[in-house]
Design a protein around this motif. Structure first.
Motif, PDB file in Angstrom:
ATOM      1  N   ALA A  76     -16.450  -9.153   2.541  1.00 56.77           N
ATOM      2  CA  ALA A  76     -15.463  -8.935   1.488  1.00 56.77           C
ATOM      3  C   ALA A  76     -14.075  -8.791   2.102  1.00 56.77           C
ATOM      4  O   ALA A  76     -13.930  -8.383   3.254  1.00 56.77           O
ATOM      5  N   ARG A  77     -13.071  -9.118   1.325  1.00 57.13           N
ATOM      6  CA  ARG A  77     -11.677  -8.914   1.744  1.00 57.13           C
ATOM      7  C   ARG A  77     -11.004  -8.040   0.689  1.00 57.13           C
ATOM      8  O   ARG A  77     -10.273  -8.530  -0.168  1.00 57.13           O
ATOM      9  N   PRO A  78     -11.240  -6.756   0.724  1.00 60.73           N
ATOM     10  CA  PRO A  78     -10.754  -5.883  -0.347  1.00 60.73           C
ATOM     11  C   PRO A  78      -9.313  -5.425  -0.164  1.00 60.73           C
ATOM     12  O   PRO A  78      -8.846  -4.563  -0.910  1.00 60.73           O
ATOM     13  N   TYR A  79      -8.608  -6.002   0.800  1.00 66.55           N
ATOM     14  CA  TYR A  79      -7.300  -5.454   1.153  1.00 66.55           C
ATOM     15  C   TYR A  79      -6.175  -6.108   0.365  1.00 66.55           C
ATOM     16  O   TYR A  79      -6.115  -7.331   0.227  1.00 66.55           O
ATOM     17  N   ALA A  80      -5.279  -5.284  -0.136  1.00 66.20           N
ATOM     18  CA  ALA A  80      -4.071  -5.751  -0.825  1.00 66.20           C
ATOM     19  C   ALA A  80      -2.893  -5.459   0.115  1.00 66.20           C
ATOM     20  O   ALA A  80      -2.718  -6.155   1.104  1.00 66.20           O
ATOM     21  N   PHE A  81      -2.107  -4.413  -0.164  1.00 65.68           N
ATOM     22  CA  PHE A  81      -1.079  -4.003   0.796  1.00 65.68           C
ATOM     23  C   PHE A  81      -1.733  -3.204   1.909  1.00 65.68           C
ATOM     24  O   PHE A  81      -2.457  -2.234   1.661  1.00 65.68           O
ATOM     25  N   VAL A  82      -1.496  -3.602   3.137  1.00 67.08           N
ATOM     26  CA  VAL A  82      -1.956  -2.852   4.301  1.00 67.08           C
ATOM     27  C   VAL A  82      -0.737  -2.526   5.160  1.00 67.08           C
ATOM     28  O   VAL A  82       0.325  -3.123   5.008  1.00 67.08           O
ATOM     29  N   LEU A  83      -0.916  -1.587   6.057  1.00 69.21           N
ATOM     30  CA  LEU A  83       0.170  -1.220   6.964  1.00 69.21           C
ATOM     31  C   LEU A  83       0.264  -2.236   8.094  1.00 69.21           C
ATOM     32  O   LEU A  83      -0.685  -2.396   8.864  1.00 69.21           O
ATOM     33  N   HIS A  84       1.380  -2.935   8.157  1.00 71.43           N
ATOM     34  CA  HIS A  84       1.637  -3.830   9.292  1.00 71.43           C
ATOM     35  C   HIS A  84       2.156  -3.023  10.464  1.00 71.43           C
ATOM     36  O   HIS A  84       1.677  -3.157  11.589  1.00 71.43           O
ATOM     37  N   GLY A  85       3.138  -2.165  10.217  1.00 68.86           N
ATOM     38  CA  GLY A  85       3.666  -1.358  11.305  1.00 68.86           C
ATOM     39  C   GLY A  85       4.796  -0.463  10.853  1.00 68.86           C
ATOM     40  O   GLY A  85       5.235  -0.498   9.701  1.00 68.86           O
ATOM     41  N   TYR A 159      -0.598  -4.118  -8.152  1.00 67.96           N
ATOM     42  CA  TYR A 159      -0.761  -4.629  -6.792  1.00 67.96           C
ATOM     43  C   TYR A 159      -1.841  -3.865  -6.010  1.00 67.96           C
ATOM     44  O   TYR A 159      -2.002  -4.087  -4.819  1.00 67.96           O
ATOM     45  N   ILE A 160      -2.578  -3.005  -6.702  1.00 71.59           N
ATOM     46  CA  ILE A 160      -3.584  -2.214  -5.997  1.00 71.59           C
ATOM     47  C   ILE A 160      -4.846  -3.026  -5.728  1.00 71.59           C
ATOM     48  O   ILE A 160      -5.376  -3.035  -4.616  1.00 71.59           O
ATOM     49  N   GLN A 161      -5.349  -3.758  -6.707  1.00 69.06           N
ATOM     50  CA  GLN A 161      -6.548  -4.569  -6.524  1.00 69.06           C
ATOM     51  C   GLN A 161      -6.497  -5.774  -7.461  1.00 69.06           C
ATOM     52  O   GLN A 161      -7.394  -5.978  -8.270  1.00 69.06           O
ATOM     53  N   VAL A 236      -6.608 -10.552  -4.440  1.00 68.53           N
ATOM     54  CA  VAL A 236      -7.542  -9.965  -3.483  1.00 68.53           C
ATOM     55  C   VAL A 236      -8.921 -10.571  -3.705  1.00 68.53           C
ATOM     56  O   VAL A 236      -9.334 -10.797  -4.843  1.00 68.53           O
ATOM     57  N   ARG A 237      -9.619 -10.859  -2.630  1.00 69.24           N
ATOM     58  CA  ARG A 237     -11.015 -11.298  -2.718  1.00 69.24           C
ATOM     59  C   ARG A 237     -11.877 -10.072  -2.450  1.00 69.24           C
ATOM     60  O   ARG A 237     -12.126  -9.715  -1.301  1.00 69.24           O
ATOM     61  N   ALA A 238     -12.343  -9.451  -3.506  1.00 68.74           N
ATOM     62  CA  ALA A 238     -12.955  -8.133  -3.365  1.00 68.74           C
ATOM     63  C   ALA A 238     -14.408  -8.161  -2.935  1.00 68.74           C
ATOM     64  O   ALA A 238     -14.932  -7.165  -2.478  1.00 68.74           O
TER      65      ALA A 238
END
Length: 261
Positions: A76-85, A159-161, A236-238
């Motif tokens: 699964a790819r459940p990620y939307a916004f993630v921390l880049h840095g 933008y959460i899911q 998102v591909r949940a």
């Protein structure tokens, strides 16, 4: 006698010219070294940019990645916004890979505790070496601060899911972040887009060294980061099934929609 004086004058002029050129070169070298030292000195920066990456855009170019959990096509790819840095920035320009007395090493427990919001061990290591070393903090302190800033930001609901593609303008996305986060103003963040269909790439949110929201510097120039009137926001591909059993529909959904860009 006249020829001797002329030759002497020519040689003297050459010596003076060489001396001037040498002095100029030395002055330029010292200026460069001074600037480089300032750019690369840990703790010497003006503000932080918290960089939130839109994971579906990042993974769209990495369909064969089987080693990073963020983009693994088998799962699964459940990620939307993630921390880049979390990037130390000057008001103009930025430091990177600052010299530190100790080797810029990220302990495994620190890596593991970041994977829920930063789902790539390689990225965790890379970001500390390139950006964290300039914060003046060790790896644990840098990532504690990164998490605290990340968790202080409320992501707008849609933008959460998101399971469907969206079209949105950079200005509208900024408005939504401002509305969701009391104290945030429009000059405290910027939106980046890229590639076919002007896909949403990342959001940068600016903080002071102490961790409070503040206006961004010249690095976060909105016109330079995304000139599009609207951006394509891939969904998102949940679930693994969605990416395995519905490839055709997902390819259609992932394609930039027709119309002006």
């Amino acid at each position: 006698m006249t020829q001797r004086r002329s030759l002497t004058f020519t040689l003297l002029s050459a010596v003076i010219l060489a001396t001037c050129l040498s002095a100029t070169a030395e002055a330029q070298r010292q200026t460069y070294e001074s600037n480089r030292t300032r750019q690369d000195r840990p703790g010497d920066f003006d503000y932080y940019a918290l960089v939130l990456s839109w994971s579906p855009t990042y993974c769209a170019d990495r369909t064969g990645d089987r080693y990073e959990r963020q983009c693994d096509i088998r799962a699964a790819r459940p990620y939307a916004f993630v921390l880049h840095g979390l990037w130390p920035q000057h008001n103009r320009g930025y430091p990177e890979r600052c010299w530190t007395r100790d080797k810029p090493w990220v302990p495994k427990p620190v890596i593991d505790q970041m994977l829920d919001i930063m789902p790539s061990p390689a990225l965790v290591i890379h970001e500390y070496k390139k950006h964290g070393t300039c914060s003046g903090l060790d790896a644990r302190g840098y990532y504690d601060l990164s998490r605290r800033m990340f968790e202080s930001i409320k992501i707008p609901a849609r933008y959460i899911q998101p399971m469907e593609a969206q079209l949105v303008s950079p200005d509208d996305l900024i408005d939504e972040f401002v509305a969701a986060n009391p104290g945030m103003k429009h000059d405290m963040l910027a939106i980046s887009c890229r590639g076919a269909g002007n896909r949403l790439r990342e959001v940068r949110i600016c903080f002071s060294k102490s961790g409070s929201l503040r206006p961004c510097g010249a690095n976060e120039n909105q016109h330079r980061m995304c000139r599009a009137q609207r951006m394509y926001v891939p969904p998102v591909r949940a679930t693994a099934a969605a990416s395995t059993n519905n490839k055709k529909s997902m390819r259609e959904q992932d394609s930039p929609l027709p119309g002006p860009r």
